[in-house]
Write an enzyme that holds these catalytic residues in place. Structure first.
Site, mmCIF file in Angstrom:
data_model
loop_
_atom_site.group_PDB
_atom_site.id
_atom_site.type_symbol
_atom_site.label_atom_id
_atom_site.label_comp_id
_atom_site.label_asym_id
_atom_site.label_seq_id
_atom_site.Cartn_x
_atom_site.Cartn_y
_atom_site.Cartn_z
ATOM 1 N N CYS A 1 -1.276 9.013 3.564
ATOM 2 C CA CYS A 1 -1.238 8.668 2.135
ATOM 3 C C CYS A 1 -2.547 9.070 1.458
ATOM 4 O O CYS A 1 -2.584 9.314 0.254
ATOM 5 C CB CYS A 1 -0.900 7.199 1.907
ATOM 6 S SG CYS A 1 -1.710 6.110 3.033
ATOM 7 N N GLU B 1 0.882 -1.166 0.000
ATOM 8 C CA GLU B 1 0.000 0.000 0.000
ATOM 9 C C GLU B 1 0.913 1.208 0.000
ATOM 10 O O GLU B 1 1.698 1.391 0.923
ATOM 11 C CB GLU B 1 -0.890 -0.032 1.249
ATOM 12 C CG GLU B 1 -2.151 0.804 1.100
ATOM 13 C CD GLU B 1 -2.062 2.116 1.832
ATOM 14 O OE1 GLU B 1 -1.784 3.121 1.155
ATOM 15 O OE2 GLU B 1 -2.260 2.127 3.043
#
Ligand SMILES: Cc1cc2nc3c(=O)[nH]c(=O)nc-3n(C[C@H](O)[C@H](O)[C@H](O)COP(=O)(O)OP(=O)(O)OC[C@H]3O[C@@H](n4cnc5c(N)ncnc54)[C@H](O)[C@@H]3O)c2cc1C
Length: 1010
Positions: free
Chosen positions: A796, A762
């Site tokens: 993120c 990720e």
């Protein structure tokens, strides 16, 4: 004069069990109400209104025809909220087409009979007509169609304006006062409280504008004369959120320094003219703060205008603390530092933000609701507060604001019995029929709450009123519905409250997910009782990083974990799940301790810390549930004489490498997923944040994870991380971090001999938010500030690229600049801090250089002022305008926002082009969409190559099991963390086929056929 606003709570805990509060409420009312007498008085009012509706019956009728729960009612509300603010015809057409496209207005709406159906019919007919001529979808219509569309949109705008006008007394205070004078000619007992419409201030300029408009209104009402009494004169109602951008508990010092003097100025002017000035009631997390302000203002009044009796506060009866608020206001009046104390006005309302309060409590995982959950509990509370206000009538002039005929009759009877002076109040455009009857039947006085403003400022208020008129539970809605019998309409809330007092109408926030896992426990940071343990933990926490592990330590740990695998993966699934649940519960109970660690080690703000601990708790509980549901052995269908079983089991030693930006939540999510699937785990936290990880590993071990099933390895990525990935025992890698490092890991794994090792990665994102001209600028700016700057942009999911429609871009940018100027950047341990520091010197240097480059290459839009001496590594939130989406090249992991315009005159001309250009950036993590055109939002979501799309909200803070998180392309491999498919990737699969007929024949089949 500077005043400190005392943070000590004045009220009881907001989240007491509803049953307990209702018991006190009912006690207060014992022997005070004769409900049959109430019904006897109110019934004729109800009948008269039904037989002879008030002139402004249009909306009630329209909403009866098209209730808010129907697609037509919803379309009406959406159009009312958005259409009037859309500046460009193209978008206005698309919005109208979109909303009317899903509704079935027949043009015959409104009441079937009666003399006042015209307005309702005009509105419904205009809308029906509009619908017929509009294009089917959001696609740009042809020229002919467009000419038609414009006319139709104009008709719809007109219809919405008609609806809106029902609730506004005038566009300016002068116009409103003229209208008030006209109404007073017909009914001399009317007074008015003017309300200057608008959204809460997002910028200092907005706040100053509101202050000026309140002052202007006060002067206009006073007209240079001193009123004989505030009770007899008109006055104003003010919203504190309009007068200061940061009217929040966490900003007490600034509230005292900035807001208090502003209100004091208004108070002085109202007192000098002897008028009524009432502070409106807002959200429950501002209640304590509002009382602290109220007391500070009372001290000022005691010193300057002790004889003035016009200062007032609205009290919401739906709050579980309502009775205590009433007593507190009376105490402040009695104890005011002047001879004989002060006398206040108190407006009792039921409360306008019920739905919002419920949502906030659920989202934040609070211990309960700050409001009642049954309507009749609120009604009973209203009456109990009324009784108490009447008791305090020596120091309080009660003002009862309600449109409910039963409530009105009960109050009139209670007040008359006690001989107390009081007034009733209603909203302009509502309750007119009922009050026509009440004024005819009783000698009471009535004040009208009278909104003043242009259409643009009306929208949020109009939607509140639409909701109130349209809600099934609301009195005005039921009054308009002849099918509701008067007995039902006037049923005693006390009887109902007695029956239901033990059971809240909604599951508590902890039970949000039903019978399965419990919701994680949050904390209301505006509540001292909830906040204090966290602040104490922060003050007491000191972190000392442990020594780093060596490659030899890595090898030893991997050998141990390899040996431990057999035993761990043989443990029954239910046992592994139970250990995870125990860990989740333990972590839930240790919220303050882990918040302390996160503040001190990762420099996160308190709000971010609470959210992070909750996410980790949710991971433990969610993956435990998921494992039991999804990893259990499955029998597969097949031919007779054979049994086929699918099993999912651990792969071996999983290496989990997590980042510093969520040192607990991401760390925990990876580790517990791998463990529950039957793997042993080598966990490497980021080198910046080993302490919180170590504490969590300790907690897991204590919960029952064996020492040889989980090892923590602390060190640099280049050494410890690399050694783990390259180790021959590594059976899988789960990584969250930069795309660059993910590639490196991928290459290392590919180059390895032995089995092929899966990678779950990720990584980052170039996340955009697409805003069209139907979006509400205030909502957009709130979402942008949270998404781009919260956690100093070190998420993120954070917003990197704001894409604004050219028709509204300037206004949004101006508001954003103002909102950025109000952010507090500083020490994360301080409650007031919105934005903390960057994680380390390296990040600070890289981001500072990137900002310097942008200063040369882009247009600086705004920057938050920062005292860089307040804490190390503070980088000011900053926004730059760039020319094209493609100019955005790399993720800047900090509070740096890029802004670009779209629209006919820009590089990206249409929504589709914007989405295509954002897709072309190659990342695919989060996307924000701000539009009221539902089909547009759906189309964007379908075309966007991203993992998480957020419509009309911020784009951070994905909740486990609710918004599974993770992206595609350069943003990661999937599967989504906190989603139903995550665990599979940690498993090896095995099918076992047994020929059950091998021993001679198919006994089962033969036995079955016999
Ligand atoms: C003059 C005036 C000033 C006002 N000022 C304010 C203000 O400053 N702040 C503010 O918040 N509101 C204010 N209001 C709005 C007010 O809250 C609503 O108009 C009022 O709640 C409607 O109450 P009612 O008695 O007329 O109607 P009713 O239909 O009898 O009551 C509706 C109310 O019940 C409550 N309710 C509905 N469902 C539930 C449920 N399931 N559980 C618990 N409670 C429920 C809600 O409060 C809802 O508004 C003001 C209203 C007036 C008339």
């Amino acid at each position: 004069m500077s005043t400190r606003l005392d943070p000590a709570p004045r009220l009881p805990f907001p989240y007491r069990p509803e049953a307990e509060v209702v018991a006190t409420t009912l006690q207060q009312l014992q022997g005070r109400l004769d409900w049959p007498a109430v019904v006897a008085q109110a019934r004729p009012w109800v009948q008269a209104v039904r037989e002879q509706p008030a002139p402004f019956w249009a909306l009630e009728s329209l909403l009866r025809e098209y209730p808010i729960s129907s697609s037509e009612g919803l379309a009406l509300m959406r159009l009312a909220e958005a259409l009037l603010r859309v500046p460009d015809a193209e978008t206005a057409i698309a919005l109208t087409a979109d909303q009317l496209g899903r509704a079935e207005f027949d043009g015959e709406g409104g009441p079937a009979e009666g003399p006042h159906k015209m307005l309702a019919q005009i509105s419904a007919s205009a809308i029906a007509l509009s619908k017929r001529f509009l294009p089917e979808s959001d696609n740009p219509p042809g020229l002919l169609q467009r000419l038609g569309s414009r006319t139709v949109v104009a008709a719809t705008v007109r219809a919405i304006q008609l609806l809106g006008r029902q609730f506004v007394l005038g566009r300016s205070i002068g116009e409103a006062m003229d209208e008030a004078a006209a109404q007073r000619k017909a009914e001399a007992r009317l007074t008015f409280s003017y309300d200057m419409l608008g959204e809460g201030a997002r910028t200092e300029r907005d706040a100053e504008r509101y202050l000026a408009s309140y002052r202007h209104a006060l002067r206009a009402i006073a007209g240079g004369r001193m009123a004989s009494s505030p009770m007899a004169a008109d006055g104003i109602s003010i919203k504190l959120s309009a007068l200061f951008t940061r009217y929040e508990d966490a900003q007490r010092e600034r509230v005292a320094a900035v807001l208090l003097p502003r209100v004091r100025q208004l108070v002085d002017e109202a007192a000098a003219a002897n008028l009524n000035l009432t502070i409106d009631a807002e959200e429950s997390d501002r209640l304590e703060l509002s009382l602290a302000l109220f007391e500070a203002l009372a001290a000022h009044i005691a010193a300057t205008h002790p004889a003035w009796q016009g200062f007032g506060l609205a009290v919401q009866a739906y709050q579980t603390r309502a009775l205590a608020v009433v007593d507190e206001v009376a105490r402040i009046a009695r104890e005011a530092p002047c001879e004989g104390g002060l006398r206040f006005m108190v407006r009792l309302v039921k409360g306008a933000y019920w739905d919002g309060e419920v949502k906030r409590a659920q989202e934040a995982g609070l211990p309960g609701y700050p409001v009642f959950t049954h309507k009749h509990h609120t009604d009973a509370s209203y009456l109990a507060c009324a009784a108490r206000l009447i008791e305090h009538h020596a120091v309080i002039y009660p003002q009862f604001a309600t449109h409910n005929a039963g409530t009105i009759a009960a109050i009139v009877q209670m007040a008359q019995r006690q001989g107390a002076a009081f007034e009733m109040q209603r909203l302009h455009g509502m309750g007119e029929g009922v009050y026509r009857e009440v004024l005819a039947a009783t000698p009471v006085a009535c004040r009208v709450y009278a909104p003043v403003g242009e259409h643009r400022d009306l929208l949020a208020y109009l939607v509140r009123r639409l909701l109130e008129n349209g809600a099934n539970s609301s009195f005005v809605h039921q009054l308009a519905d002849a099918a509701v019998a008067p007995e039902e309409l006037l049923a005693s809330p006390l009887g109902a409250a007695t029956r239901t007092q033990a059971a809240p109408a909604l599951p508590l926030p902890v039970a949000l997910y039903g019978a399965g896992r419990a919701n994680s426990t949050g904390a209301d940071l505006a509540c001292v009782a909830q906040r204090a343990p966290l602040e104490t933990a922060v003050a007491m926490t000191h972190v000392a990083p442990p020594p780093m592990d060596t490659p030899a330590d890595v090898d030893a740990a991997m050998q141990r974990l390899h040996r431990g695998f057999e035993a761990w993966h043989q443990r029954p699934l239910a046992e592994r799940a139970a250990i995870l649940r125990a860990a989740g519960d333990a972590l839930d109970a240790r919220l303050p301790e882990f918040c302390g660690l996160l503040v001190k080690e990762a420099h996160k703000t308190l709000g971010d810390c609470v959210a992070e601990v909750r996410e980790a708790v949710d991971f433990c509980r969610y993956y435990a549930d998921q494992a039991e549901q999804r990893l259990a052995e499955q029998e597969l269908p097949g031919p007779t004489g054979e049994r086929n079983t699918l099993r999912l089991k651990g792969r071996g030693v999983f290496v989990c490498i997590s980042p510093w930006n969520f040192p607990l939540a991401i760390f925990a999510g990876q580790v517990v997923a791998a463990l529950v699937a039957g793997n042993t785990v080598a966990a490497k936290p980021a080198e910046q944040t080993p302490v919180v990880a170590a504490r969590f590993v300790e907690l897991l071990h204590r919960a029952g994870v064996p020492a040889d099933a989980l090892a923590l390895l602390h060190g640099l990525g280049e050494t410890v991380g690399a050694a783990l990935v390259a180790h021959p025992h590594t059976a899988g890698v789960c990584f969250t971090g930069s795309t660059q490092v993910a590639r490196l890991i991928n290459r290392t794994l590919a180059a390895k001999d032995g089995s092929i090792v899966p990678l779950i990665a990720e990584t980052g994102g170039l996340n955009a938010m697409l805003v069209d001209s139907t979006a509400l600028p205030e909502q957009v700016v709130d979402a942008v500030v949270q998404s781009a700057f919260r956690s100093a942009g070190q998420r993120c999911s954070a917003l990197r690229l704001l894409v604004l429609h050219e028709a509204t871009a300037d206004g949004v940018i101006e508001m954003l600049q103002g909102a950025m100027a109000e952010l507090v950047v500083g020490d994360p341990a301080q409650l007031a801090t919105d934005v903390g520091p960057l994680i380390d010197d390296e990040a600070f240097a890289a981001l500072s250089a990137a900002v310097q480059r942008l200063e040369r290459e882009a247009r600086l839009l705004g920057r938050t002022p920062v005292d860089t001496a307040a804490f190390p590594r503070l980088l000011a939130p900053v926004a730059f305008e760039i020319g094209r989406i493609a100019e955005l090249k790399a993720e800047l992991f900090g509070p740096v926002l890029h802004v670009v315009r779209w629209g006919p005159g820009q590089a990206a001309k249409t929504v589709d082009e914007v989405v295509a250009q954002v897709n072309a950036l190659g990342y695919g993590l989060t996307l924000g969409v701000q539009t009221r055109i539902d089909t547009r939002a759906e189309r964007i979501a379908a075309a966007a190559r991203v993992g998480n799309v957020y419509v009309n909200r911020n784009m951070i803070g994905a909740v486990v099991g609710v918004q599974p998180f993770g992206g595609e392309g350069l943003s990661g491999t999937g599967p989504k963390a906190g989603g139903p498919h995550y665990l599979y990737r940690f498993c090896a699969e095995q099918t076992v086929t047994i020929n059950t007929a091998a021993a001679g024949g198919n006994a089962e089949l033969l036995a079955g056929l016999a």
